[in-house]
Design an enzyme around this catalytic site. Structure first.
Site, PDB file in Angstrom:
ATOM      1  N   LYS A 143       5.105   4.355   4.818  1.00 18.28           N
ATOM      2  CA  LYS A 143       5.969   3.647   3.740  1.00 18.28           C
ATOM      3  C   LYS A 143       6.323   4.235   2.634  1.00 18.28           C
ATOM      4  O   LYS A 143       7.246   3.583   1.834  1.00 18.28           O
ATOM      5  CB  LYS A 143       5.083   2.189   3.751  1.00 18.28           C
ATOM      6  CG  LYS A 143       4.538   1.457   4.936  1.00 18.28           C
ATOM      7  CD  LYS A 143       5.578   0.553   5.713  1.00 18.28           C
ATOM      8  CE  LYS A 143       5.228  -0.304   6.647  1.00 18.28           C
ATOM      9  NZ  LYS A 143       6.008  -0.900   7.246  1.00 18.28           N
ATOM     10  N   TYR A 165       0.839  -1.269  -0.139  1.00 18.08           N
ATOM     11  CA  TYR A 165      -0.036  -0.119  -0.016  1.00 18.08           C
ATOM     12  C   TYR A 165       0.763   1.175   0.123  1.00 18.08           C
ATOM     13  O   TYR A 165       0.373   2.295  -0.076  1.00 18.08           O
ATOM     14  CB  TYR A 165      -0.961  -0.043   1.092  1.00 18.08           C
ATOM     15  CG  TYR A 165      -0.556  -0.134   2.287  1.00 18.08           C
ATOM     16  CD1 TYR A 165       0.265   0.513   3.230  1.00 18.08           C
ATOM     17  CD2 TYR A 165      -1.307  -1.111   3.392  1.00 18.08           C
ATOM     18  CE1 TYR A 165       0.437   0.415   4.315  1.00 18.08           C
ATOM     19  CE2 TYR A 165      -0.923  -1.252   4.645  1.00 18.08           C
ATOM     20  CZ  TYR A 165       0.070  -0.565   5.295  1.00 18.08           C
ATOM     21  OH  TYR A 165       0.239  -0.687   6.455  1.00 18.08           O
TER      22      TYR A 165
HETATM   23  C1  HXC Z   1      -6.849   5.065  16.663  1.00 16.25           C
HETATM   24  C2  HXC Z   1      -4.913   4.943  17.861  1.00 16.25           C
HETATM   25  C3  HXC Z   1      -4.932   3.604  18.051  1.00 16.25           C
HETATM   26  C4  HXC Z   1      -5.940   2.869  17.362  1.00 16.25           C
HETATM   27  C5  HXC Z   1      -3.267   4.207  18.944  1.00 16.25           C
HETATM   28  N1  HXC Z   1      -3.561   5.268  18.621  1.00 16.25           N
HETATM   29  N2  HXC Z   1      -3.771   3.126  18.421  1.00 16.25           N
HETATM   30  N3  HXC Z   1      -5.853   5.692  17.503  1.00 16.25           N
HETATM   31  N4  HXC Z   1      -7.030   3.533  16.814  1.00 16.25           N
HETATM   32  N5  HXC Z   1      -6.272   1.437  17.340  1.00 16.25           N
HETATM   33  C6  HXC Z   1      -3.593   6.706  18.853  1.00 16.25           C
HETATM   34  C7  HXC Z   1      -3.381   6.791  20.271  1.00 16.25           C
HETATM   35  O1  HXC Z   1      -4.980   7.205  20.868  1.00 16.25           O
HETATM   36  C8  HXC Z   1      -2.646   8.311  20.463  1.00 16.25           C
HETATM   37  O2  HXC Z   1      -3.258   9.253  20.224  1.00 16.25           O
HETATM   38  C9  HXC Z   1      -1.787   7.907  19.469  1.00 16.25           C
HETATM   39  O3  HXC Z   1      -2.175   6.831  18.589  1.00 16.25           O
HETATM   40  C10 HXC Z   1      -0.140   7.323  20.089  1.00 16.25           C
HETATM   41  O4  HXC Z   1      -0.694   5.993  20.758  1.00 16.25           O
HETATM   42  P1  HXC Z   1       0.378   5.495  21.996  1.00 16.25           P
HETATM   43  O5  HXC Z   1      -0.158   4.484  22.365  1.00 16.25           O
HETATM   44  O6  HXC Z   1       0.324   6.541  22.973  1.00 16.25           O
HETATM   45  O7  HXC Z   1       1.697   5.468  21.182  1.00 16.25           O
HETATM   46  P2  HXC Z   1       2.989   4.654  21.338  1.00 16.25           P
HETATM   47  O8  HXC Z   1       2.935   3.715  22.805  1.00 16.25           O
HETATM   48  O9  HXC Z   1       4.189   5.044  20.615  1.00 16.25           O
HETATM   49  O10 HXC Z   1       2.453   3.279  20.302  1.00 16.25           O
HETATM   50  C11 HXC Z   1       2.493   3.315  19.050  1.00 16.25           C
HETATM   51  C12 HXC Z   1       1.721   2.658  18.047  1.00 16.25           C
HETATM   52  C13 HXC Z   1       1.592   1.245  18.715  1.00 16.25           C
HETATM   53  C14 HXC Z   1       1.805   2.863  16.605  1.00 16.25           C
HETATM   54  C15 HXC Z   1       0.256   3.370  18.424  1.00 16.25           C
HETATM   55  O11 HXC Z   1       0.563   0.409  18.006  1.00 16.25           O
HETATM   56  C16 HXC Z   1       2.714   0.495  18.539  1.00 16.25           C
HETATM   57  O12 HXC Z   1       3.909   0.754  19.035  1.00 16.25           O
HETATM   58  N6  HXC Z   1       2.974  -0.558  17.740  1.00 16.25           N
HETATM   59  C17 HXC Z   1       4.113  -1.189  17.343  1.00 16.25           C
HETATM   60  C18 HXC Z   1       3.825  -2.589  16.769  1.00 16.25           C
HETATM   61  C19 HXC Z   1       2.994  -2.577  15.730  1.00 16.25           C
HETATM   62  O13 HXC Z   1       1.980  -1.766  15.365  1.00 16.25           O
HETATM   63  N7  HXC Z   1       3.216  -3.398  14.928  1.00 16.25           N
HETATM   64  C20 HXC Z   1       2.397  -4.032  13.654  1.00 16.25           C
HETATM   65  C21 HXC Z   1       3.166  -3.629  12.437  1.00 16.25           C
HETATM   66  S1  HXC Z   1       2.527  -4.418  11.261  1.00 16.25           S
HETATM   67  P3  HXC Z   1      -4.057  10.316  21.090  1.00 16.25           P
HETATM   68  O14 HXC Z   1      -4.462  11.505  20.233  1.00 16.25           O
HETATM   69  O15 HXC Z   1      -4.962   9.507  21.751  1.00 16.25           O
HETATM   70  O16 HXC Z   1      -2.981  10.706  22.015  1.00 16.25           O
HETATM   71  C22 HXC Z   1       2.600  -3.514   9.843  1.00 16.25           C
HETATM   72  C23 HXC Z   1       2.204  -4.408   8.751  1.00 16.25           C
HETATM   73  C24 HXC Z   1       1.518  -3.647   7.689  1.00 16.25           C
HETATM   74  O17 HXC Z   1       3.052  -2.554   9.745  1.00 16.25           O
HETATM   75  C25 HXC Z   1       1.471  -4.112   6.183  1.00 16.25           C
HETATM   76  C26 HXC Z   1       0.409  -5.379   6.084  1.00 16.25           C
HETATM   77  C27 HXC Z   1       0.291  -5.797   4.810  1.00 16.25           C
END
Ligand code: HXC
Length: 266
Positions: free
Chosen positions: A165, A150
């Site tokens: 990305k 994407y």
């Molecule tokens: C809406 C969301 C949310 C959700 C977080 N936020 N999750 N908003 N829906 N599901 C918002 C929060 O409310 C906050 O905004 C802001 O994002 C930051 O969230 P935090 O939890 O404080 O941030 P942090 O702890 O830094 O976490 C970062 C993250 C988290 C991206 C949100 O998910 C993460 O670290 N993930 C790492 C692992 C991961 O996701 N791996 C998957 C990759 S897979 P506000 O406004 O409330 O402060 C991938 C594959 C893609 O990429 C390709 C597929 C084909």
């Protein structure tokens, strides 16, 4: 996976893998280790990183881990420099650390946008910049960025991740040309739906979603982190020495397989 052709591909070499504590990052680190390389895994939480390092050691490799948030440019530089100091060189960098969740663009908060852009786009640049200082000085190196298809076709619900990305793809092509004459290659790999805990929880949380995603893959199956790692290792190896600025898509035909006018697949 290692066979007679790839065994020892990374003997005497050192790779740094971000997000190496789980999923695709862990599989890439272990494949590199299985092919004779030293691996350093970098991520936020030490426990899973330590586990990856332990698994790599079981394969007979030298392995190490460093706890660091890729969003912190100074910490990244210190971590990369320390890895080079400890292991004497840096041959490969895999920018695999990512953050993701699906959300309609209109509902995405500025902080949510920033979190994903910071991890994926800024984090990739910070790690690349730090690693390149060593690679350019050595006149050799391979950088591999993990993206998603994407990045070029976009996808509803992923505006932050797709934009990040897409930025990484442009970064890859730009730096590939800047650094080609210095022996540093920069490529991308674009895995399709991969069976990992992170992707599963973020992108197909319900059974219904899972079935829908599976139905979008012409190969009719998900891929595994290990299968993605085989392609990653190819791009990191000398066998790919004339390939730079490219994207290797490993998605079972998913992005090409849109069924708009009816299904002619056998
Ligand atoms: C809406 C969301 C949310 C959700 C977080 N936020 N999750 N908003 N829906 N599901 C918002 C929060 O409310 C906050 O905004 C802001 O994002 C930051 O969230 P935090 O939890 O404080 O941030 P942090 O702890 O830094 O976490 C970062 C993250 C988290 C991206 C949100 O998910 C993460 O670290 N993930 C790492 C692992 C991961 O996701 N791996 C998957 C990759 S897979 P506000 O406004 O409330 O402060 C991938 C594959 C893609 O990429 C390709 C597929 C084909």
């Amino acid at each position: 996976m290692t066979d007679a052709r790839t065994e020892g591909d990374f003997a005497g070499k050192v790779a740094l893998v971000t997000g190496g504590g789980s999923g695709i990052g862990r599989a890439i680190a272990l494949d590199y280790a299985a092919k004779g390389g030293t691996v350093v895994v970098l991520g936020r939480r030490p426990e899973p990183l330590e586990e990856t390092a332990r698994l790599a050691e079981k394969l007979g490799a030298v392995a190490d881990f460093v706890s660091c948030d890729v969003r912190d440019a100074d910490a990244v530089t210190a971590a990369v420099d320390a890895a080079v100091e400890r292991h004497g060189r840096l041959d490969a960098l895999v920018n695999n650390a990512a953050g993701n969740f699906t959300v309609p663009g209109k509902d995405l908060s500025p902080n949510g946008w920033r979190a994903v852009i910071d991890i994926v786009l800024n984090g990739t640049f910070f790690c690349t910049r730090a690693a390149a200082q060593h690679m350019l000085a050595a006149g050799a190196g391979a950088i591999l960025n993990v993206i998603a298809t994407y990045a070029w076709h976009g996808h509803p619900g992923t505006v932050h991740s797709a934009a990040a990305k897409g930025g990484v793809l442009a970064m890859t092509r730009t730096l590939a040309v800047e650094w080609a004459a210095s022996g540093v290659r920069v490529n991308c790999i674009a895995p399709g739906p991969t069976e990992t805990e992170g992707a599963g929880a973020a992108l197909w949380a319900s059974e219904q979603d899972r079935r829908r995603v599976l139905g979008s893959v012409p190969a009719n199956r998900f891929t595994s982190p290990e299968e993605v790692a085989e392609s990653a290792s190819f791009l990191l190896s000398e066998r790919a020495r004339y390939i730079t600025g490219e994207v290797l898509t490993v998605d079972g035909g998913q992005w090409l397989g849109k069924q708009i006018y009816g299904d002619s697949r056998s």
